[in-house]
Structures are given as structure tokens and as C-alpha cells.
Scaffold this motif. Sequence first.
Motif, PDB file in Angstrom:
ATOM      1  N   MET A   1      10.351  47.757  81.266  1.00 20.15           N
ATOM      2  CA  MET A   1      10.467  46.673  81.015  1.00 20.15           C
ATOM      3  C   MET A   1       9.397  45.764  80.857  1.00 20.15           C
ATOM      4  N   ALA A 429      16.010  48.100  92.747  1.00 23.55           N
ATOM      5  CA  ALA A 429      17.025  47.219  93.294  1.00 23.55           C
ATOM      6  C   ALA A 429      17.693  47.729  94.743  1.00 23.55           C
ATOM      7  N   GLY A 441      25.627  51.284  91.185  1.00 21.54           N
ATOM      8  CA  GLY A 441      25.826  49.753  90.865  1.00 21.54           C
ATOM      9  C   GLY A 441      26.847  48.935  91.665  1.00 21.54           C
ATOM     10  N   ARG A 445      25.694  45.618  93.603  1.00 22.92           N
ATOM     11  CA  ARG A 445      26.327  44.461  93.633  1.00 22.92           C
ATOM     12  C   ARG A 445      26.702  43.784  94.806  1.00 22.92           C
ATOM     13  N   GLN A 481      19.258  37.847  90.454  1.00 20.84           N
ATOM     14  CA  GLN A 481      19.063  38.815  89.185  1.00 20.84           C
ATOM     15  C   GLN A 481      19.308  40.219  89.670  1.00 20.84           C
ATOM     16  N   ILE A 482      19.151  40.511  90.918  1.00 19.59           N
ATOM     17  CA  ILE A 482      19.588  41.901  91.023  1.00 19.59           C
ATOM     18  C   ILE A 482      21.028  41.939  91.035  1.00 19.59           C
ATOM     19  N   SER A 484      22.902  40.593  88.747  1.00 22.20           N
ATOM     20  CA  SER A 484      23.275  40.570  87.144  1.00 22.20           C
ATOM     21  C   SER A 484      22.893  41.985  86.638  1.00 22.20           C
ATOM     22  N   GLN A 485      22.152  42.785  87.364  1.00 22.18           N
ATOM     23  CA  GLN A 485      21.689  44.046  86.697  1.00 22.18           C
ATOM     24  C   GLN A 485      22.779  45.258  87.032  1.00 22.18           C
ATOM     25  N   ASP A 486      22.395  46.167  86.270  1.00 15.78           N
ATOM     26  CA  ASP A 486      23.364  47.398  86.705  1.00 15.78           C
ATOM     27  C   ASP A 486      23.120  48.190  88.048  1.00 15.78           C
ATOM     28  N   ARG A 488      20.381  49.637  88.884  1.00 17.56           N
ATOM     29  CA  ARG A 488      19.563  51.023  88.406  1.00 17.56           C
ATOM     30  C   ARG A 488      17.996  50.622  88.116  1.00 17.56           C
ATOM     31  N   VAL A 491      13.851  46.031  89.099  1.00 14.20           N
ATOM     32  CA  VAL A 491      14.471  44.674  88.793  1.00 14.20           C
ATOM     33  C   VAL A 491      13.257  44.144  87.720  1.00 14.20           C
TER      34      VAL A 491
END
Length: 502
Positions: A1, A429, A441, A445, A481-482, A484-486, A488, A491
Motif C-alpha cells: 500500500m 498490526a 482480526g 481490535r 488506525q490499527i 479501523s483495519q482488519d 492483517r 498498517v
Amino acid sequence: MKEPALADARRVAQQALDLYADDPAAEVIRAFDRRLQGPLRLALAGMIKAGKSTLLNAMLGETIAATDAGECTRVVTWYRRASTPSITLHPHVGEPRRLRFQREDGRVVIDLGSTTAEEVAWIDVGWPSESLRSLILIDTPGIASLSAEVSARATGYLTTKSAASAPDAVIYLMRHLHSSDRNFLESFRDSAMGGSLTVNAVAVLSRADEIGSARIDSLLSAGQVAQRYAADGDLHALVLDVIPVAGLVAETARTLREEEFRSLTAVAGMERTAREKLLLSADRFARPTDAIELSEATRRELLSRFGLYGIRLSAALIRGGATTSTALAEGLLERSGLNTLQAMVRDHFRARADTLKVYGALPGLEEVLRERPRPGSDALLAEIERIFATTHSLRELAALSRTRAGGYALPVARLEEAERIVGGSGAAAQTRLGLADDADGQAVRQRADELLTEWRGLAESPLTERGAVGLCHTVIRSLEQIASQDGRGAVLLMGDDVALSR
């Protein structure tokens, strides 16, 4: 990314090129733009005879870089990916020209002709290597060389502030920790990355097998020494880690020949007492003997390629079940320390390559705009300021460096946690949260939410020192931000509207 700030930085560079099209500064701006477009630039530095070229060959998987004391080891040499091999000399005066080269005993030999090292600005080696797909590796002359001019050339290249040709990160090789090592790393920290305190260096305890007198467990002994160095207060603020590497073994493992495997199998097959006597020392192994059928020339070549440690280790691995050259190469590579170093490069430098490039190039562009103002340059300066002020990944780098330097009034455990969350141990993450690599995930979270509660409470506490509150907000933004990710992969830390202290 991709880091969003990279596109913003490139847009600034392109607008600056349009604005300064009729100005000599355009060529400098164009060089910064190439830096933003190109792969990450990773330099290998260290004192003379630290093993830079040997390690570079190991990383490439080919014996390309010169490892002797010839002219080519006294100049800065870039290794970049190309479809076909080519070597170009860039002189201080005059036009670049192609150089002739040939293979001798598997090594690439470059012919400089009548040109001396003092006349060469740098050498550009294009090579069809997969190892160079996302990296430019830069070999540099020895720091603290017997030649003051050679030493100054290396130090100047690596520590010149805001240079378009500067590396984005550095692997610094040292055999022992000397004051000159600290001095160089301090200069690199203070001048690289636009004068920031960003940690973008890793130290390698090179020729690590020599620390344990070439014993089979030499890397274990070297690892203990490396841990002591890594815990050193001054060094901790200058490098991400200290990694022991047996460079010669790593290079040989990546370039192992079938006939070498057969010779080492003969050594491993000797009767134990005879083998131990033969491997007692390098001199004993190379001298004439009837104990083994291998010729003296073959044994000397093995010593040159493997070193005594590599021969001892190879014999042990073959006796332990490495029945093919591939199995032996894998065993040697695993025990050389190279895999650990490459994981560090992947997790810390490649994972944040875009951020490192932005942080390295924008200060140089800013300097050009300030030194040669013209109508329209103020708008570009404002855009550069905006990028630094709104890009969280840049703020993470600053927080990471200041944390390692002890710049925040927080308990040690909290500082270590903050360092990990902002990417000090890797970009994934799970790594940032201190979880197992296979954590799913939901676990990511849940842990991110737990840490968010703790760090928000710390930020709001009246007992938290003002400077530490800024660190808390950086950590909180990373955790948000972590969350809000899935959960995996690495980040991607987007820009936001919290100002970055430069």
C-alpha cells in the motif's frame, strides 16, 4: 500500500520543476523527484575492512561487489535492478561512460582504465537481480580509512544534509563499538532525513564468527555482545538494533558451488579425531597433509570462501543431515545472521519506504525553494509544511526516535510500549500490539481497544508531562488506525490534521 504523502510530495516536486524550468536549480529539483520515484536507497557503511562489500554480495546473492583493496572499493557504488548488466562511471568532471567488466573465478572485475578513485563521483551498476527489485543498495568506502580523502568521501556522502543523492536508510557495520562508530552514527542521524532525529539505521556486528574464535557457537557469543551494544544508551538512540552477521558465511551460502559441497562432504566424512586435528586452526587446515585427499590449493580456496568457521559449521551440518548442496546452503544461511538482518530491512525499511523517501526528499526541496525564492515558491513551501503537519507516518518516525533517545517523561515500560505501537519493532498490526503473528482480526481490535483506553487515560491525566501528552496523541492515533483495519498486514498510517513537530 502506498503512503498518500508520497503522491503529494511528487506533486510538489513536479510543480517546482515547472516553476524553476529556466533556473539551474531545476536539475537539483529533478534529482529529488527521481529520489521520490525510485526504490528505497539503502547504504552499507562502516570502517575499512568491516565487511561491507561481502555483506552486499550476500544480500544480492551474487559476488558482484569488489572485496579487495582495489580502486573500486574506494568509491561510492550504486547497485540497481536492470534488465541487462551494465556498469557506468560518473566522473566529477566530464560525461558518464560505460566501463568494461569481466568474470574471474565467479567475481565481477571492473576495469577503471586510467581513471583513479579521486576522479570518480560514483559508479552505477545495473544488474538483473530480483534482490534489487525494490531496493537500491549503495556500497561506500571505509569510514576512518588510512586515506583521509577516502574516509572524507564516504562520510561526506552519507552525512551531507538535504542531498538529493543521499541514502534513505543505512546498515552500519562494525567489528567492535568504537567512538568513531558513535560519531558517524550521530552525524548520520543529525544530517539525514532533513536533519530529523528519525531512527533509520541498523547496526551489524560484522564478521561475528571471529568473536567466538570461529567456534561452532560463535554466533551465540556474538549475539550476546550485540545485545549489550543494543542496550547501550547512546547506541540505542542511534540504531534500531544490533544484529550479528557472519558475512563471509552468508555470501558463500548464497553462492555455494557443487564442487565445494563435495569437498566439504569429504571433510565431514573424516574420522572424528583426524577431522578435529585438521580443523584445529586455519594454518593446520591449509598446510600439506595426507589426512585427506583434498589438495592444498582446494583447501586454501575453501578457507578463502568459507573461513574456518564456515568449514567447521559446514562439516557439522553435513554430519547432521545436510545431504545436498541446497540443504547445506540453507543451513549456513540460517546460522549466518543474514535472514535476521533481511527481516529487519523488510519490516523497518521496506515497510515504510515511501515515508522514508518523503522525509528524505522534502527538506531538500524546501531548502532549494527558500534559497532561491520566486513568485509561486511560497505556495509550494506552504504545501510542504502541510504535508509534514498532516501525515501521521512522519510523526511516528519522529516519536520513535525521540522515544529511543529518552525524550519523554514516562515510565520505561510505557516508553517501550509506545515505541512498539508506533512501529519500532515492525509495521504489522500484530507486532505493534504485542500479539502473536497469527492473531486474528478480532484479537487485534480487542487489544487495540484495550490500549486505546489506557493511552487516552494517560493523555488526560493531569500528572502526565506536557511533552509526553504529545507522544500519547501519536500513540492514540496509531491505535485508532490499527483498530479501523482488519488486523492483517502492515498498517497504512494516513495523514490527519494533528501537527507534527519538526
